[in-house]
Structures are given as C-alpha cells and as structure tokens.
Design a protein around this motif. Sequence first.
Motif: not given
Lengths: 220, 790
Positions: A203-205, B516-517, B526-527, B533-534
Amino acid sequence: MGASQTRSEHKYQDLADKTGFSLEQITNLHKRFQQLSGNEDTLSRQNLDNIPALANNPIRNQIIEAFFDKRNQHQDEVGSFNEIGFEQFLMVMSHFRPPTLKTTEEEKEALRKEKLRFLFNMHDTDNDGTITLVEYRKVVEELLSKSGAIEQETAKAIADAAMLEVASTNVPDMAPDDFYEGITFEHFEQILKGLEMESRMHIRFLDVDTTTMRCGKSTS
Amino acid sequence: MASRTGTHSPAGICKSLPERGLLLLMVLVFLEGSVLPLGAASSPDVTHQANSDNHIVKEAGHNFTKKPFPVLSLDYHHIQAPFEISLWVLLASLMKLGFHLIPRLSGIVPESCLLIVVGLLVGGLIKLAGEQVPPVLDSRLFFLCLLPPIILDAGYFLPIRPFMENLGTILMFAVVGTLWNAFFVGGLLYAVCQIQPGNPSILHQLELLPCLLFGSIISAVDPVAVLAVFEEIHINELLHILVFGESLLNDAVTVVLYHLFEEYAGVGSVTVMDVFLGIISFLVVAVGGVLVGAIYGILAAFTSRFTSHTRVIEPLFVFVYSYMAYLSAEMFHLSGIMSLIACGAVMRPYVEANISHKSHTTIKYFLKMWSSVSETLIFIFLGVATVEGPHNWNWTFVTVTVILCLVARVIGVVGLTYVINKFRIVKLTTKDQFIVAYGGLRGAIAFSLGFLLNKDHFPLRDMFLTAIITVIFFTVFVQGMTIKPLVELLAVKKKQEAKRSINEEIHTQFLDHLLTGIEDICGHYGHHHWKDKLNRFNKKYVKKCLIAGERSKEPQLIAFYHKMEMKQAIELVESGGGVKLPSAMPSAVSMQNIQPKKLPPAKPAERALSNLPKGREEEIRKILRSNLQRTRQRLRSYNRHTLLADPYEDGLGDLLIKKQKMIELERKIKDMNNYLTVPAAPPDSPTMCRARLASDPQAYSMKPEPDSVPTIQVDLASPQSPDSVNLMDEFRRAEQQHEEDQGLMMKPPSGESGPKKPGEEDGSREHKLMRCLSDPGPSADEDEDEPFLP
C-alpha cells in the motif's frame, strides 16, 4: 521540544533501519498509532476492532490477528501477543512496503518471500508449518462470509478444489494411498508464483501527514 | 489478448502448401485487379443498353419489337458495389490464410507489413490496368465501418484491473504526451520550414497553424497498429496496457486538437479565449464520450436481463448498442473511441452474467472475426491508398517529420516517466520506457484524418499526406519488424501464459481485502479503499438491477469457481472422457489424497473405497464413452427461433432422469456408506430458480431433489469426478457387480467427509452444465446435429 524531538528521531532512525520506512512515514504511522491506541503505548485487539471502516471487511479477524502474531516479528518466536507496541506495529506494516527502483533481483526475491510468509502465517493458524484442509476451508469461508447467505458446501468445495490443485501441481505422482498433509510454504510459494507478490502486496505509505483529516472516530 | 490470427497450419507441411499459398495470393491479386476494370467497362454498356431499350419501348408504344429472350445476360452494374466489397473482404481473408501457410514469413515480418505490401501490389495492379483506384480509405468508410469493430473488440475484452490500476499513468501518456508531441513536432516543423532563407520553397507558404494541425494528426499513437504489432510479441501485461491504453485514450486529445486547429487555420490566429475553450472542449469530449458509452452500456446490460427467452438475439444487442454508442458520440463530435471502450467495459460484467454460454461464445467470435477482417482491410487499403493518393514528395519536410516524431516520442516518454515515477509505487524501468517509446506506432487513423482535410484551406494537403504515409510506413515497417527481436534482446518480461487457477483467484480476493484492511488501519483512503467502496456499491445496488435472477447475489469467487468447473466439464466432454484433463490435472491426485483419513477401520467397503483400481477406472471410462455414443443417435428437429430445443439438452435431460432413478438405487447401500448422508436441500434454492429462468419451453422439468437423498457427489475438480455426472447408465449395468463398486463409482474420490454437495447444488450444476454443454465450443460447432458429447 528540541531535545525530545532529537531523541525521537534517533529512536526512529533505529526503526527506519530495521523496517525500511522513511522518517516521515514513521512519524505519520506513529501519529496513527497514537490515534488508534488512545495515546497509550500499546495497542490491543480491542483498539483495532473499533476501527469502523474495518467492519465491512470479511477477513478482519485474520488481519487483526496478524498484528498480534509473533511470527511476523521476524524474531523466530511463536504465539501471539496480547498487546503490541509501536515497534511491533511497524514491523507488521513493513511487510506492505513496495519495491523501489533500486531493488535488485535478489532483494525482490527476498521481499516476495517475506510477503508470502506473511500470508502463509495468516492462513496457518495453528503454526504447524502447513495449511491443512480445515484451515484452508476456514479461509474461504471467511472470504465469503460477508457475501450474503452462502451455502457452506460451496465454500468447502472451493477450498477442496483449491487444495487439490496445490497437491496436483506440487506432488503430481501421489499414490492413491498417500495423504497430502497440507500446503507447505514451498508449495504455497509455488502456487502463487504467478501473482508477483512483490508488486501487488503493498500500500502507499504517505510521507505527508493526513491523519488530521480523519476525525478521532477510530479511537476507542 | 487472444490471438486473432486464426489457426496455424498443422505441423509437417508438405512442400507444396507454401507454394500453393503463394499461388493463391497471386491468383487473388490478379483477380482483384482484373475485375475492377471489367466492372468499369461493362457498366456503361449496360446503362446504354437499358437506355436504348427504354427508348425503343417508349417510341414503339403499342407494338413491341420482339427480341429473342435473353437466356444469359451480364449485369455487373446491378451488383457492383456489394460484389466489390465482398471481393475485398475475401481478398483480405485469403491473405490472412496465405500468410499462415508460409511458416517462416509470419515469424519474421509482422502481418501488418505483409498486408500493406499486398495493398501496394493490388493498388499497383489496378493502376496498371488503367483504372481509377477506388477511394478505399475514404474517411467515412474508415471511421464508420472499419474502425468500430476493432475498438469494440478492444473495449469489450479490455483487462479492467490492470487498466484501472495504471489509469493515472495511461492518462498522463495519452493527454500530456500527445499534447507534447503535437506541439513539439508542429512547432519545430514550422521553424524548420521557415529556415531556408535562400531559395524560397513551397515550404514557406506553410503557416504555423497548419503545422500544428499536422503535428496533432501525426502525433497520436494508433490503436490499430499497436494492436496488430503487440499481439504478436506477447509482452507483459503492464507494458501492453500502457501502450494500448494510451492509444485508446489519446483519441479525445486528437479530436479536440484537430477540430481546434482546423477551425482556426483558416482564420490564422488563435487567441487565449480559444485555447481556454479548447481545454473545456477537451473535458467535454472526453467525459462526454465516456458518459455516452456508459449510458449505452447500462442500457445493454439492462436489456440483457430480460433475454432469457430469446437467447438467439442476445449478441445482437451487444453489437447494436455499442455501435449506437459510437455513432451517438460521433454525432456530437465527442470521442467515439472512448465511448465505445466505456460501453464495452461497462456492459461486460453484467451481460456476461445474464447471457447464455452460447451467446458468449458468439459474441467473442463475432467480435474477433470482425475486428480481424477490419484490421486486415485497413492495412491493405493503406497500401492501396499509398499507390493512389495524391503525392507531393518534399525531402526536407518528410525527413524532418520522421526524425521529429521519433525524437519527440523519446523525449516525451522519458520526461513523463520521470514525473510519473514519483507517483507510482511500482516504478517504470528504463527497459519499460524504451518499449513504451518504441511502441508508439502511427497508423491509418492519422492517414484518414489527413485525408479529411479540405484542400482549399490546406493547399499543402498532398504534402501532408505524403509525410503521414511515410511516417506510418516507417513506424509499421521498421519499428514493427524490429520490436520483436528487441524484446528478445532486452529480455523484457513476457506475458504469462498460465491459466488462472482457483488458488490465484482466492488469493487475489484475499489480497484485496487484506490491503483494504491495512489501509483502513493506516488511516488513509487509498486506492484500495475506493475500489472496495465501488465494489460494495456495485454489489448492493447495481447488480440487483442489471443482472437477472439470483446470479445478482453470486459473489465473485463462486462465479469464478462455477466458470472453472464449466470449463473443465467442457474440456473433459470434448476430450471424450477417456483422457485426463490435460491442463489442470496432469496428476493422479484425487480428492482421496487430501481428505483426512478418519475412516472407522471396521468397514471393509470403505477401505476398499480408497483403492479405486486403475483398471476399474479404465473400464468405467470405456463404458461411459460407448454410452455417450449411443446418446448421439437421438436427434430431434429444432426450432430456428429458439435454438435451445436441440439434442444436447434433451440428451442431458434423459441422463438426469436416469440419475433420479439411480438415486433410488442408492438407498439400498445407504447404510453401508454413512458418509453419504447429506443435509436436506432447501426447497427452492437460488440456483434452482436461476436454472428455471434459464430454461426454455422445451426443457425437461426437473424435479427438486427429495430430501435426505444421498446424492451423487459431483466434484468436478477431480479428474475422475466429471465422469460421475454421466455414470447413471453405468450404475445400472454395474449393478450386477459387487455393490461396493457401485458405491465406489458413485463416489470415486473417497473420504468420509468428502466434499458433499446438497441436492440442489448438484441439480444446479446439471443446469449449469446444460447451459454450457449445449455449446460444444469453438472446435465442434459446425454441425447442429452433433450431440453434446463428441
């Protein structure tokens, strides 16, 4: 103010070397840690449970458990913590760092192994080194848990099919009497070779502080 | 992306075949060249004849002069247009065929180059014959007929996940990159043209705005050319989607720039207001195009929800809605390409959940066929248009253009990547940048846009056309031919050919939720958060509207699993049941190997279960095959309008009825095999409802499984188990043999807690099988009369 800042920077430098995060990222994550733990020094399962956004996640229990899993601390211990400190929190987060442009092939390989190991630990709940059929079934059930009324049997069938696939690709010449104990880490690596974990599991940090944008709803 | 180049010739070609292919080529080329002059020659005669006939009749009034009745007459004019079109299409298809008969050639030279050469030959022949070359690359024909199928094919099968993941990068390349290219090329060209002070050449006439217009035409990467070349080199997904996505999305930029400069080239100056309007126009064109496409896509998805009783016209809805999306966008001068992509991408997940398997195959093959023919025609026409097109060769202009295009592309890519890499997590390496820069091919769109230019406003249009053609030839020939060896040389990562496995699917989903979590724990949106959600929005609201019946609630993993099962069932059925599934299960591992062995030791029958002897297996398969061959004999007439009342489903219906009978037989040995007890099946499960929805008037009526019936385990994941679907007849015959074996056959993979499926799951699988087995797939669909099992 100055003294404590240099002290925390020095402490963070330690952490930065260990986990590979940059100092800004560590600062941000520390802020988040404070937010989650209610300004305590340790984080409990309860704190993570209270994050509202996690409520919709079907595998939230596994995720939360992963934070408290000693195996993810790279210190060859087993079992689980009751509470974790910032360093443990950071160690778990470091599994989600992406490779950089300068990462060599060996480093990428090591990164991939590390990430796969994290996933493996999430599945292998009894820590016997293999993912048994029962454990795998649980994984699939959890995945499908939030998707409405799913027949138990379908989840089982999917898990069984997946297990069969692992067995077929890794140990193709099994006699009918042999019993495939479970997915070992090597088999796990083999079966997920195509997914390129080092490029996907990250993920992006943020380097910039965004925690102020979130209101303190997530604190217990 | 699946290869559209058709089947390759079998190994062991005799020497005559390539020669035959060449001969075919020559024949067709001559035919083409000869028919057209014939057409041109005969038409005035016929019309003259007609006129004189009319004249005679009118003059004669009441007395008809009796002529001998014309037994055979030639009236080419009557059918000229469709005939010529068909000839062109035939030529294109035969060319494609011919190229693959010549094995070495297709490996070295990309198909697009060969086709252009053929086009040059045909054009040359026509010119030699003294006739006028038809304006084949007429812009209306190109934009309204030739381009849409290719774009629809690309959009419908667009891999959404990598596209969305790299959307930022793609947009940067498409928008900023194209703008940079246009202005760089246009501006520098103008500068170069003004340079030569000594001898006033034709170039001095060139104003800035026409130069910029030319730059905008030439700078857009062409999707057709990119597809044609990249399809053959099989590079990894990321690079493919980057270049291809760029070629699709730069259409909006090209449209706006083109119209802007064309509009104001006459006036000669552009104000700030115009630039501002241009930017607004770009947003309108892009977003509007996508919106139009999305609306039509949703309409198509909604329509497909109700097509369960008229399966035959399902593909038509897909094609017509998409084409209308394209035309509607073109009507408002919005970006037709983006609209088509949006339409295909939006409608696909819902349409595929609604339509039958047969329709799915139809759509796939029609799209591939049309886009393949279109692409071939486009390249041939490029060749023909080159021969004919009004040329005005100007060394300076052309060479400077080519050089500037290359330089601009390289600088653009390098510069943009530097900026993009600051935002990307997985950075683009130098190798990637090289491929992206090298893959920027120009193609027929540029030519058609140039062709559209009005000669009055642009006196140097011919020069433009020549330069455009040169650039196209250069990129297609030089870059197209050398990209494959360069990819090999640079060891660029290739596409992974492995089939998607269930483990990968499980872990992809798992990863999605995990990331996601983690993002939620980290606290920033974020992305993954938005994607999640979508997805939830989609599941909660959209799917309910657009997907028929109970499939709207089916989670993705289960849908994937069912699809995989169907595929395996089809594969097994096609391979005759005797061969083990080649792809997925090359091993002898079966369910019994992974089941924990908790059998109570006292029961000899169960112990016997774990050793299904190989000989027995073979026998079962042999019997199966012969049984299936007997089913073949049953043919029924079918209704053209339903197409569903065909032997496939009848045969399966019979088998299922037999299965019911076998279940009765099961009761006899139920005691011995306690593991056969199954939870009671709910009376009206979702899958049954769906099956009913999918049924046609002629389908059998499936009784809901009675409760507490030990079911036949249909575990299609195991190599042996698909047999169990068809083991009904087998049971009856094998009844005479020992009962343990019967139990064996019923559940070839042993294990006391084996994966059991309740009755409705079983029944639904039958239904699903019916849905899929009625379509034997690509290789066996020539003969309608053929039963569902070959």
